[in-house]
Scaffold this motif. Structure first.
Motif, PDB file in Angstrom:
ATOM      1  N   ALA A  14       0.833  -1.204   0.000  1.00  0.00           N
ATOM      2  CA  ALA A  14       0.000   0.000   0.000  1.00  0.00           C
ATOM      3  C   ALA A  14       0.867   1.253   0.000  1.00  0.00           C
ATOM      4  N   ARG A  15       1.915   1.227   0.779  1.00  0.00           N
ATOM      5  CA  ARG A  15       2.813   2.383   0.880  1.00  0.00           C
ATOM      6  C   ARG A  15       3.565   2.614  -0.423  1.00  0.00           C
ATOM      7  N   GLU A  16       3.885   1.540  -1.130  1.00  0.00           N
ATOM      8  CA  GLU A  16       4.682   1.626  -2.358  1.00  0.00           C
ATOM      9  C   GLU A  16       3.828   1.735  -3.620  1.00  0.00           C
ATOM     10  N   GLY A  17       2.509   1.748  -3.459  1.00  0.00           N
ATOM     11  CA  GLY A  17       1.632   1.808  -4.626  1.00  0.00           C
ATOM     12  C   GLY A  17       1.602   0.517  -5.408  1.00  0.00           C
ATOM     13  N   ARG A  18       1.771  -0.593  -4.723  1.00  0.00           N
ATOM     14  CA  ARG A  18       1.812  -1.911  -5.365  1.00  0.00           C
ATOM     15  C   ARG A  18       0.480  -2.642  -5.173  1.00  0.00           C
ATOM     16  N   SER A  19       0.270  -3.679  -5.980  1.00  0.00           N
ATOM     17  CA  SER A  19      -0.991  -4.412  -5.923  1.00  0.00           C
ATOM     18  C   SER A  19      -0.780  -5.825  -5.393  1.00  0.00           C
ATOM     19  N   VAL A  20      -1.859  -6.412  -4.880  1.00  0.00           N
ATOM     20  CA  VAL A  20      -1.801  -7.745  -4.303  1.00  0.00           C
ATOM     21  C   VAL A  20      -2.885  -8.626  -4.906  1.00  0.00           C
ATOM     22  N   TYR A  21      -2.580  -9.911  -5.007  1.00  0.00           N
ATOM     23  CA  TYR A  21      -3.530 -10.909  -5.489  1.00  0.00           C
ATOM     24  C   TYR A  21      -3.614 -12.002  -4.430  1.00  0.00           C
ATOM     25  N   LEU A  22      -4.823 -12.412  -4.075  1.00  0.00           N
ATOM     26  CA  LEU A  22      -5.020 -13.438  -3.055  1.00  0.00           C
ATOM     27  C   LEU A  22      -5.523 -14.717  -3.718  1.00  0.00           C
ATOM     28  N   LEU A  23      -4.764 -15.787  -3.565  1.00  0.00           N
ATOM     29  CA  LEU A  23      -5.076 -17.060  -4.202  1.00  0.00           C
ATOM     30  C   LEU A  23      -5.161 -18.148  -3.140  1.00  0.00           C
ATOM     31  N   GLY A  24      -6.345 -18.726  -2.981  1.00  0.00           N
ATOM     32  CA  GLY A  24      -6.504 -19.822  -2.032  1.00  0.00           C
ATOM     33  C   GLY A  24      -7.550 -19.536  -0.974  1.00  0.00           C
ATOM     34  N   GLY A  25      -8.035 -20.615  -0.350  1.00  0.00           N
ATOM     35  CA  GLY A  25      -9.082 -20.480   0.648  1.00  0.00           C
ATOM     36  C   GLY A  25     -10.424 -20.903   0.080  1.00  0.00           C
ATOM     37  N   ASN A  26     -11.367 -21.153   0.945  1.00  0.00           N
ATOM     38  CA  ASN A  26     -12.711 -21.539   0.512  1.00  0.00           C
ATOM     39  C   ASN A  26     -13.387 -20.380  -0.213  1.00  0.00           C
ATOM     40  N   PRO A  27     -14.402 -20.675  -1.023  1.00  0.00           N
ATOM     41  CA  PRO A  27     -15.097 -19.604  -1.754  1.00  0.00           C
ATOM     42  C   PRO A  27     -15.533 -18.470  -0.844  1.00  0.00           C
ATOM     43  N   GLY A  28     -15.205 -17.257  -1.261  1.00  0.00           N
ATOM     44  CA  GLY A  28     -15.561 -16.069  -0.499  1.00  0.00           C
ATOM     45  C   GLY A  28     -14.507 -15.612   0.489  1.00  0.00           C
TER      46      GLY A  28
END
Length: 259
Positions: A103-117
């Motif tokens: 967030a501080r660096e203006g970067r993005s994140v992707y979350l992969l994994g876990g039950n639906p939702g």
């Protein structure tokens, strides 16, 4: 990118970095600024045991740029072997500290994994805590997708299309590391964190043990109480005896150095 100054210690067959969590975050930020990616393995007793038992899994861990001690027995083994591993660095904690840095660096994140939702819920929690965080995408692929070439290719393609700077992969070892290997071939400039249960933890699905319990090295007891049917065999039959052998081997290593 310059290398993070650190000392390594062999725990089982795994080379663990003797670093603090802020050092890991700073290393990732430096990588972003130089356009270079990498992968982080948070090596707990279960991962070290699996890597020690299976050379292919040991090689899988060794592919990662950063391997930290996630588990006090791993920290203690490093210290007993003669290397001052300063602290435990967990995947659950890095989910937050790396997202804060993103967030501080203006970067993005992707979350992969876990039950639906769950990835979406975790993303909401992270964005609420870090308002400047950009979420490039979330995905909860079906169970066993990594072993299906078509489903695996679909999951990888979604991440590649989103072009995130940080990918949180919460599938458990070694599935998450195998998926990270596939992702890195297509998106080498991103950083990847194999975070195990870090995504549902961020979503608030269950809470971590208190800081005191964590420092005592007893967080596994807390996890066991939360999920006894799933974790009893792994923790009590497999990991606990291995941890004892690991510590004994570390003492032997230390004594050997003194000769």
């Amino acid at each position: 990118m310059s290398q993070l100054p650190h000392e390594r210690v062999r725990v089982g067959v795994v080379d663990v970095w003797a670093v603090r969590e802020p050092d890991v975050v700073a290393h990732v930020v430096e990588g972003w600024r130089h356009g270079e990616g990498g992968a982080i393995v948070t090596a707990n007793v279960d991962i070290v045991r699996a890597a020690t038992r299976d050379p292919a899994l040991g090689a899988l861990v060794a592919e990662s740029e950063v391997v930290v001690a996630d588990g006090m027995p791993v920290v203690w083994a490093g210290r007993l072997a003669g290397v001052p591993v300063p602290e435990r660095v967990t995947g659950a904690s890095l989910v937050f500290t790396l997202c804060e840095a993103a967030a501080r660096e203006g970067r993005s994140v992707y979350l992969l994994g876990g039950n639906p939702g769950i990835p979406e819920k975790a993303a909401g929690v992270l964005c609420e805590r870090y308002p400047k965080l950009r979420v490039a995408g979330t995905d909860s692929p079906p169970f066993g997708f990594h072993a299906d070439p078509v489903l695996a290719a679909e999951a990888v393609a979604k991440v590649v299309e989103a072009k995130p700077d940080l990918v949180l992969v919460g599938l458990g070892f070694p599935k998450q590391e195998r998926v990270i290997r596939m992702l890195r071939a297509e998106l080498p400039q991103a950083w990847y964190l194999g975070c195990g249960a870090g995504i549902p933890m961020a979503a608030g699905e269950f809470k971590r043990a208190s800081g005191v319990v964590q420092k005592m090295g007893a967080e596994w007891v807390h996890r066991l109480a939360l999920e006894p049917r799933r974790l009893a065999k792994r923790y009590l039959r497999d990991d606990l005896p291995f941890a004892v052998r690991l510590l004994a081997a570390a003492v032997k290593t230390r004594l050997g150095k003194g000769k």
